[in-house]
Design an enzyme around this catalytic site. Structure first.
Site, PDB file in Angstrom:
ATOM      1  N   ASP A   1       0.849  -1.194   0.000  1.00 53.98           N
ATOM      2  CA  ASP A   1       0.000   0.000   0.000  1.00 53.98           C
ATOM      3  C   ASP A   1       0.881   1.239   0.000  1.00 53.98           C
ATOM      4  OD1 ASP A   1      -3.261   0.306   0.701  1.00 53.98           O
ATOM      5  OD2 ASP A   1      -2.062   2.132   0.971  1.00 53.98           O
TER       6      ASP A   1
ATOM      7  N   LYS B   1      -0.709   3.021   7.283  1.00 53.76           N
ATOM      8  CA  LYS B   1      -1.491   1.783   7.252  1.00 53.76           C
ATOM      9  C   LYS B   1      -0.563   0.564   7.336  1.00 53.76           C
ATOM     10  CE  LYS B   1      -5.431   1.847   4.714  1.00 53.76           C
ATOM     11  NZ  LYS B   1      -6.334   1.808   3.574  1.00 53.76           N
TER      12      LYS B   1
ATOM     13  N   THR C   1     -13.418  -2.757  -8.603  1.00 50.95           N
ATOM     14  CA  THR C   1     -14.616  -2.629  -9.445  1.00 50.95           C
ATOM     15  C   THR C   1     -14.324  -1.596 -10.529  1.00 50.95           C
ATOM     16  OG1 THR C   1     -15.999  -3.153  -7.542  1.00 50.95           O
ATOM     17  CG2 THR C   1     -17.077  -2.050  -9.393  1.00 50.95           C
TER      18      THR C   1
ATOM     19  N   LEU D   1     -17.618  -9.315  -1.825  1.00 52.67           N
ATOM     20  CA  LEU D   1     -17.777  -9.327  -0.360  1.00 52.67           C
ATOM     21  C   LEU D   1     -18.561  -8.105   0.115  1.00 52.67           C
ATOM     22  CD1 LEU D   1     -15.749  -7.040   1.065  1.00 52.67           C
ATOM     23  CD2 LEU D   1     -14.032  -8.730   0.494  1.00 52.67           C
TER      24      LEU D   1
ATOM     25  N   CYS E   1     -19.813   1.375  -2.073  1.00 52.47           N
ATOM     26  CA  CYS E   1     -20.031   0.651  -3.334  1.00 52.47           C
ATOM     27  C   CYS E   1     -21.302   1.039  -4.078  1.00 52.47           C
ATOM     28  CB  CYS E   1     -19.998  -0.845  -3.073  1.00 52.47           C
ATOM     29  SG  CYS E   1     -18.380  -1.388  -2.527  1.00 52.47           S
TER      30      CYS E   1
ATOM     31  N   LYS F   1     -21.509   4.692  -5.505  1.00 49.34           N
ATOM     32  CA  LYS F   1     -20.510   5.002  -6.542  1.00 49.34           C
ATOM     33  C   LYS F   1     -20.677   4.098  -7.765  1.00 49.34           C
ATOM     34  CE  LYS F   1     -16.316   2.389  -5.552  1.00 49.34           C
ATOM     35  NZ  LYS F   1     -16.376   1.429  -6.643  1.00 49.34           N
TER      36      LYS F   1
ATOM     37  N   ARG G   1     -18.618   5.849   4.782  1.00 52.37           N
ATOM     38  CA  ARG G   1     -18.673   6.441   3.445  1.00 52.37           C
ATOM     39  C   ARG G   1     -20.126   6.431   2.928  1.00 52.37           C
ATOM     40  NH1 ARG G   1     -13.574   3.396   0.557  1.00 52.37           N
ATOM     41  NH2 ARG G   1     -14.213   1.710   1.960  1.00 52.37           N
TER      42      ARG G   1
HETATM   43  N1  NAD Z   1     -15.282  -2.137   0.231  1.00 52.61           N
HETATM   44  C1  NAD Z   1     -15.993  -3.128  -0.278  1.00 52.61           C
HETATM   45  O1  NAD Z   1     -16.858  -3.678   0.389  1.00 52.61           O
HETATM   46  C2  NAD Z   1     -15.762  -3.605  -1.677  1.00 52.61           C
HETATM   47  C3  NAD Z   1     -16.307  -4.848  -2.079  1.00 52.61           C
HETATM   48  C4  NAD Z   1     -16.098  -5.282  -3.388  1.00 52.61           C
HETATM   49  C5  NAD Z   1     -15.366  -4.514  -4.278  1.00 52.61           C
HETATM   50  N2  NAD Z   1     -14.857  -3.317  -3.864  1.00 52.61           N
HETATM   51  C6  NAD Z   1     -14.030  -2.563  -4.816  1.00 52.61           C
HETATM   52  O2  NAD Z   1     -12.668  -2.844  -4.497  1.00 52.61           O
HETATM   53  C7  NAD Z   1     -11.856  -1.677  -4.724  1.00 52.61           C
HETATM   54  C8  NAD Z   1     -11.141  -1.291  -3.449  1.00 52.61           C
HETATM   55  O3  NAD Z   1     -12.116  -0.928  -2.494  1.00 52.61           O
HETATM   56  P1  NAD Z   1     -11.741  -0.745  -0.936  1.00 52.61           P
HETATM   57  O4  NAD Z   1     -13.018  -0.489  -0.235  1.00 52.61           O
HETATM   58  O5  NAD Z   1     -10.872  -1.863  -0.513  1.00 52.61           O
HETATM   59  O6  NAD Z   1     -10.889   0.601  -1.018  1.00 52.61           O
HETATM   60  P2  NAD Z   1     -10.007   1.287   0.136  1.00 52.61           P
HETATM   61  O7  NAD Z   1     -10.088   2.725  -0.114  1.00 52.61           O
HETATM   62  O8  NAD Z   1     -10.410   0.735   1.465  1.00 52.61           O
HETATM   63  O9  NAD Z   1      -8.534   0.750  -0.151  1.00 52.61           O
HETATM   64  C9  NAD Z   1      -7.807   1.061  -1.288  1.00 52.61           C
HETATM   65  C10 NAD Z   1      -6.332   1.091  -0.889  1.00 52.61           C
HETATM   66  O10 NAD Z   1      -5.531   1.196  -2.057  1.00 52.61           O
HETATM   67  C11 NAD Z   1      -4.393   1.987  -1.738  1.00 52.61           C
HETATM   68  N3  NAD Z   1      -3.779   2.434  -2.996  1.00 52.61           N
HETATM   69  C12 NAD Z   1      -4.232   3.345  -3.882  1.00 52.61           C
HETATM   70  N4  NAD Z   1      -3.400   3.436  -4.929  1.00 52.61           N
HETATM   71  C13 NAD Z   1      -2.396   2.555  -4.715  1.00 52.61           C
HETATM   72  C14 NAD Z   1      -1.237   2.189  -5.452  1.00 52.61           C
HETATM   73  N5  NAD Z   1      -0.971   2.730  -6.635  1.00 52.61           N
HETATM   74  N6  NAD Z   1      -0.420   1.274  -4.921  1.00 52.61           N
HETATM   75  C15 NAD Z   1      -0.673   0.706  -3.719  1.00 52.61           C
HETATM   76  N7  NAD Z   1      -1.761   1.018  -2.979  1.00 52.61           N
HETATM   77  C16 NAD Z   1      -2.620   1.928  -3.475  1.00 52.61           C
HETATM   78  C17 NAD Z   1      -4.939   3.075  -0.844  1.00 52.61           C
HETATM   79  O11 NAD Z   1      -3.932   3.684  -0.074  1.00 52.61           O
HETATM   80  C18 NAD Z   1      -5.955   2.273  -0.003  1.00 52.61           C
HETATM   81  O12 NAD Z   1      -5.365   1.790   1.189  1.00 52.61           O
HETATM   82  C19 NAD Z   1     -12.818  -0.612  -5.260  1.00 52.61           C
HETATM   83  O13 NAD Z   1     -12.824  -0.672  -6.674  1.00 52.61           O
HETATM   84  C20 NAD Z   1     -14.161  -1.061  -4.727  1.00 52.61           C
HETATM   85  O14 NAD Z   1     -15.232  -0.614  -5.518  1.00 52.61           O
HETATM   86  C21 NAD Z   1     -15.021  -2.855  -2.586  1.00 52.61           C
HETATM   87  O1  UPG Z   2     -32.210  -5.023   2.453  1.00 51.32           O
HETATM   88  C1  UPG Z   2     -31.324  -4.152   2.507  1.00 51.32           C
HETATM   89  C2  UPG Z   2     -29.931  -4.443   2.343  1.00 51.32           C
HETATM   90  C3  UPG Z   2     -29.013  -3.401   2.399  1.00 51.32           C
HETATM   91  N1  UPG Z   2     -29.418  -2.131   2.609  1.00 51.32           N
HETATM   92  C4  UPG Z   2     -28.426  -1.036   2.637  1.00 51.32           C
HETATM   93  O2  UPG Z   2     -27.587  -1.147   1.494  1.00 51.32           O
HETATM   94  C5  UPG Z   2     -26.287  -0.654   1.775  1.00 51.32           C
HETATM   95  C6  UPG Z   2     -25.222  -1.663   1.346  1.00 51.32           C
HETATM   96  O3  UPG Z   2     -25.296  -2.794   2.172  1.00 51.32           O
HETATM   97  P1  UPG Z   2     -24.528  -4.149   1.830  1.00 51.32           P
HETATM   98  O4  UPG Z   2     -24.777  -4.521   0.433  1.00 51.32           O
HETATM   99  O5  UPG Z   2     -24.871  -5.143   2.862  1.00 51.32           O
HETATM  100  O6  UPG Z   2     -22.995  -3.726   2.076  1.00 51.32           O
HETATM  101  P2  UPG Z   2     -21.761  -3.393   1.101  1.00 51.32           P
HETATM  102  O7  UPG Z   2     -20.538  -3.683   1.875  1.00 51.32           O
HETATM  103  O8  UPG Z   2     -21.937  -2.046   0.520  1.00 51.32           O
HETATM  104  O9  UPG Z   2     -21.838  -4.507  -0.057  1.00 51.32           O
HETATM  105  C7  UPG Z   2     -22.308  -4.230  -1.385  1.00 51.32           C
HETATM  106  O10 UPG Z   2     -21.290  -3.621  -2.152  1.00 51.32           O
HETATM  107  C8  UPG Z   2     -20.085  -4.408  -2.241  1.00 51.32           C
HETATM  108  C9  UPG Z   2     -19.072  -3.581  -3.002  1.00 51.32           C
HETATM  109  O11 UPG Z   2     -19.239  -3.627  -4.378  1.00 51.32           O
HETATM  110  C10 UPG Z   2     -20.411  -5.719  -2.939  1.00 51.32           C
HETATM  111  O12 UPG Z   2     -19.222  -6.502  -3.054  1.00 51.32           O
HETATM  112  C11 UPG Z   2     -21.481  -6.472  -2.144  1.00 51.32           C
HETATM  113  O13 UPG Z   2     -21.820  -7.684  -2.822  1.00 51.32           O
HETATM  114  C12 UPG Z   2     -22.694  -5.571  -2.008  1.00 51.32           C
HETATM  115  O14 UPG Z   2     -23.696  -6.209  -1.207  1.00 51.32           O
HETATM  116  C13 UPG Z   2     -26.276  -0.364   3.285  1.00 51.32           C
HETATM  117  O15 UPG Z   2     -26.423   1.032   3.488  1.00 51.32           O
HETATM  118  C14 UPG Z   2     -27.482  -1.102   3.819  1.00 51.32           C
HETATM  119  O16 UPG Z   2     -28.051  -0.490   4.950  1.00 51.32           O
HETATM  120  C15 UPG Z   2     -30.779  -1.837   2.773  1.00 51.32           C
HETATM  121  O17 UPG Z   2     -31.151  -0.678   2.957  1.00 51.32           O
HETATM  122  N2  UPG Z   2     -31.667  -2.866   2.710  1.00 51.32           N
END
Ligand code: NAD
Ligand code: UPG
Length: 454
Positions: A30, A35, A121, A157, A267, A270, A335
């Site tokens: 990172d 971190k 994503t 996730l 997620c 955005k 967020r």
């Molecule tokens: N948070 C979720 O629940 C979730 C679930 C599924 C998919 N995603 C996707 O996964 C991606 C990451 O999401 P996140 O929530 O983990 O983001 P995050 O902001 O928590 O983490 C991203 C990390 O990448 C680091 N970073 C940025 N540029 C870098 C580089 N060039 N080299 C090394 N490190 C670098 C940042 O410092 C940060 O720590 C996004 O595209 C998001 O949409 C997120």
């Molecule tokens: O019946 C429901 C389920 C969820 N939410 C809301 O929806 C938002 C997202 O919730 P959730 O999907 O459980 O959490 P995330 O961590 O944002 O996960 C979503 O976004 C991730 C990032 O892309 C994906 O990987 C997951 O599959 C997808 O569920 C939250 O504000 C919840 O309160 C509701 O209002 N009603």
């Protein structure tokens, strides 16, 4: 196998830790030195149930390492995961700068075969852009013959259940165009699909779109239910009964049908924006998804609208307890959380706010800054003392069965405005609480201290 994870946020850290748990040798990279230092000291930068144990165990057993040195990272793993952020740009499209920076770094430092796996994503076509960046950086070094593949492996996730979701996925999407990459991906994910084959192999562009389509579908369900809740309320129906009724249809299913005060998180908001932007860019407007976004923006104001209906537009001199700041339970992530809208609107109307959250108060402080009239309470009950009403924004377990009788005496006015339908209306009535759920008939307190506003 030797894996490098570029980006150690929610997705990168969970991915790295869970793959290490399966015996892989993992290096997490990172840019953020704070971190990485905390992780090296055994401290987690995020709250995620079950994650700390896995990180500490695998680090102690020498399978999970952390660095800020991207060159070291690129040299380490045959598999290079890109798990960096893709935040919304000004126009709503996904900002790809972090992904492309990571790709360039891989091209600059690799000297043998690499399988580059996009876990972030990203809009359709990103794998092609990553491929081009790496090829360009290799060409600049006169190393165009060094082989590499780029695959798409979006992550599904959920925060708050991230480890469980990663370890027991419903499906593993892999967008891949060559046999060697497919073989490596099968081998890597073999431990996660011993019960049944969860790997869904497809072309790269379809994999990229699958991720956005899944989130857009889930966001649509939520906005649909939120509008049904508002309608049910106007028509004198109960959305909780309607939810059970429609959720028992196998074609609809019971999950993701819970009405609330708007979806938040890093997620859905955005990704809905990014998909709308991609679609507009190719002249294919998504009318349904536009409405989903509009409905969600409106929903985030529903709780304060209720406060205003009940107490009037000028809230100066009043004080409100807010339970829940995280965008959902079991995370410290704020967020795009509905709580931010609620707290800012209450403050703008002159109210004082006493907020509580089991994990997200530090993050909320950072996001909200110094807001006049905002303070944080050490416990849920402490937030109620001297408050005119309770507003429930996030459905943490600790809020589910509070001492209702005490609640009714501690609050200055026994009013509960619930954005998550946590409580049984009959119980609220029994305890003398005036209760305003979403999409269900409101309950006047008994004895009602104040008449319900029309
Ligand atoms: N948070 C979720 O629940 C979730 C679930 C599924 C998919 N995603 C996707 O996964 C991606 C990451 O999401 P996140 O929530 O983990 O983001 P995050 O902001 O928590 O983490 C991203 C990390 O990448 C680091 N970073 C940025 N540029 C870098 C580089 N060039 N080299 C090394 N490190 C670098 C940042 O410092 C940060 O720590 C996004 O595209 C998001 O949409 C997120
Ligand atoms: O019946 C429901 C389920 C969820 N939410 C809301 O929806 C938002 C997202 O919730 P959730 O999907 O459980 O959490 P995330 O961590 O944002 O996960 C979503 O976004 C991730 C990032 O892309 C994906 O990987 C997951 O599959 C997808 O569920 C939250 O504000 C919840 O309160 C509701 O209002 N009603």
């Amino acid at each position: 196998m030797k894996l490098t994870i570029v980006g150690t946020g929610y997705v990168g850290l969970v991915t790295g830790a869970c793959f290490a748990e399966m015996g892989n040798d993992v290096l997490c990279v990172d840019l953020d030195p704070g971190k990485i230092e905390r992780l090296r000291q055994g401290e987690l930068p995020i709250f995620e149930p079950g994650l700390k144990e896995i990180v500490l165990r695998n680090a102690a057993e020498g399978r999970l390492h952390f660095t800020t040195d991207i060159q070291e990272g690129v040299r380490f793993g045959t598999m290079q995961f890109i798990a960096v952020g893709t935040p919304p740009g000004e126009d709503g499209s996904a900002d790809m700068q972090h992904v492309l920076t990571a790709a360039r770094a891989i091209g600059r430092h690799m000297s043998d075969y690499k399988l580059v796996i996009d876990k972030s994503t990203v809009p359709v076509g990103t794998a092609d852009a990553v491929q081009a960046e790496i090829a360009k950086a290799l060409a600049e070094r006169g190393m165009s013959k060094v082989p590499f593949s780029v695959v798409s492996n979006p992550e599904f996730l959920k925060e708050g259940a991230a480890v469980e979701d990663f370890m027991r996925p419903d499906r593993i999407i892999v967008g891949v165009d060559d046999d060697r990459a497919a073989l490596l991906m099968r081998a890597l994910y073999a431990p996660f699909q011993r019960q049944r084959d969860k790997l869904v192999l497809m072309d790269v562009r379809s994999a990229e779109l699958t991720k956005y389509a899944a989130n857009a579908m889930l966001a649509t369900r939520i906005s649909f239910m939120n509008e049904m809740a508002l309608l049910a309320e106007k028509l004198g129906a109960d959305i909780e009964q309607v939810r059970r009724g429609i959720g028992s249809d196998a074609r609809i299913g019971p999950q993701f049908l819970y009405p609330g005060c708007g979806y938040g998180g890093s997620c859905f908001p955005k990704d809905v924006k990014a998909l709308l932007s991609s679609a507009a860019g190719v002249g294919e407007p998504l009318h349904v998804l536009q409405a989903v976004e509009r409905a969600n923006d409106r929903q985030k104001h529903v709780l304060v609208d209720r406060v205003v209906n009940r107490f009037g537009a000028d809230l100066s001199g009043m004080r409100f307890a807010v339970w829940g700041l995280a965008f959902k339970p079991e995370t410290d992530d704020v967020r795009e959380a509905p709580s931010l809208v609620v707290v800012r609107e209450l403050a703008a109307r002159g109210a004082r706010i006493v907020a509580h959250d089991p994990e997200a108060m530090d993050r909320a402080r950072e996001a909200l800054g110094e807001l006049p009239g905002l303070e944080y309470a050490p416990s849920p009950m402490a937030a109620l003392e001297g408050s005119d009403a309770l507003i429930v924004v996030t459905e943490w377990k600790v809020y589910r069965v509070p001492d209702f009788t005490r609640m009714a005496t501690v609050l200055r006015q026994p009013v509960v405005i619930d954005g998550r339908n946590l409580y049984e209306p009959a119980m609220m009535r029994e305890c003398g609480l005036e209760y305003h759920p979403l999409g269900r008939p409101a309950v006047a307190g008994a004895p009602a201290p104040l008449a319900l506003a029309a």
